[in-house]
Design a protein around this motif. Structure first.
Motif, short mmCIF file in Angstrom:
data_model
loop_
_atom_site.label_atom_id
_atom_site.label_comp_id
_atom_site.label_asym_id
_atom_site.label_seq_id
_atom_site.Cartn_x
_atom_site.Cartn_y
_atom_site.Cartn_z
N HIS A 24 3.64 10.31 7.35
CA HIS A 24 4.78 9.40 7.40
C HIS A 24 5.99 10.00 6.69
O HIS A 24 7.13 9.86 7.15
CB HIS A 24 4.43 8.05 6.80
CG HIS A 24 3.47 7.27 7.64
ND1 HIS A 24 2.74 6.23 7.14
CD2 HIS A 24 3.12 7.37 8.94
CE1 HIS A 24 1.98 5.71 8.10
NE2 HIS A 24 2.19 6.40 9.20
N ARG A 25 5.75 10.67 5.57
CA ARG A 25 6.83 11.30 4.80
C ARG A 25 7.50 12.38 5.64
O ARG A 25 8.72 12.47 5.72
CB ARG A 25 6.27 11.89 3.50
CG ARG A 25 7.16 12.88 2.77
CD ARG A 25 8.48 12.38 2.25
NE ARG A 25 8.35 11.27 1.36
CZ ARG A 25 9.29 10.35 1.19
NH1 ARG A 25 10.41 10.42 1.84
NH2 ARG A 25 9.13 9.37 0.36
N ALA A 48 9.57 10.84 8.40
CA ALA A 48 10.79 10.25 7.83
C ALA A 48 11.82 11.34 7.57
O ALA A 48 13.01 11.18 7.89
CB ALA A 48 10.46 9.50 6.55
N GLU A 103 10.71 6.21 4.79
CA GLU A 103 9.27 6.27 5.03
C GLU A 103 8.70 4.91 5.40
O GLU A 103 7.83 4.80 6.27
CB GLU A 103 8.55 6.82 3.79
CG GLU A 103 7.09 7.09 4.01
CD GLU A 103 6.41 7.75 2.82
OE1 GLU A 103 5.17 7.86 2.86
OE2 GLU A 103 7.11 8.16 1.87
N LYS A 105 6.43 3.71 8.66
CA LYS A 105 5.19 2.92 8.57
C LYS A 105 5.27 1.66 9.43
O LYS A 105 4.35 1.34 10.17
CB LYS A 105 4.90 2.53 7.12
CG LYS A 105 4.47 3.68 6.25
CD LYS A 105 4.27 3.21 4.82
CE LYS A 105 3.96 4.38 3.91
NZ LYS A 105 3.83 3.97 2.51
#
Length: 183
Positions: free
Chosen positions: A142-143, A146, A153, A157
């Motif tokens: 996710h990081r 992003a 982030e 999600k």
């Protein structure tokens, strides 16, 4: 939220107002998911029965409308899991096993699932498609997503959660079938 407060006090007029205000829209929502008027009506009836029976214990942290739509969605998913569609799948699978299913059947069902997944993915908004592909096909966290997309982030999600929920709803019959053959 005044209606919720009154309903917690078991105010019948508040319940009636909520019912009259939301019944039709919730029924349409349930019907779109279930494709069956009787099942949709049962889901709505079950929801409003639960609301009345559990009104004193209600803890709504967001809007009443969102709470009701979430309740309908969850009950629809349970109805699909328990309902006649599942029974039809079980009947088909049982007869297939009695006739002798081989790995070719699993491959065909897996391919069909992949095809349907791609179709449903193409129907999603571009941002949902991008997040899904970066997460599931490219294996990014996710990081990382992003950072690549220049968004928060938490936004990644949330987008991924919504994407997976949408796909699960649309592909539930195929998931059941593929998982059954994999056992």
């Amino acid at each position: 939220m005044a209606l919720v407060f009154l309903l917690k006090k078991r105010d019948h007029a508040a319940f009636t107002e909520i019912y009259n205000r939301y019944w039709k829209a919730l029924f349409i929502h349930a019907f779109k998911i279930l494709k069956d008027e009787n099942e949709a009506a049962d889901v709505i009836q079950d929801l409003f029965t639960a609301i009345w029976n559990q009104s004193e214990e209600w803890h709504i942290e967001y809007s009443l409308k969102a709470y009701l739509y979430t309740g309908v969605r969850n009950r629809c998913l349970k109805a699909i899991a328990k309902g006649s569609r599942r029974e039809a799948f079980v009947d088909e699978l049982t007869s297939a096993f009695e006739e002798g299913v081989n790995t070719t059947d699993l491959t065909l069902h897996s391919q069909e699932f992949e095809r349907r997944l791609k179709q449903e993915l193409q129907k999603l908004p571009p941002r949902m498609q991008q997040v899904y592909i970066k997460s599931r096909e490219q294996g990014l966290s996710h990081r990382q997503i992003a950072d690549e997309m220049g968004i928060a982030e938490n936004s990644v999600k949330t987008t991924m959660h919504r994407t997976l929920n949408s796909l699960r709803t649309k592909l539930a019959p195929f998931l059941t079938l593929v998982l059954f053959f994999m056992k």
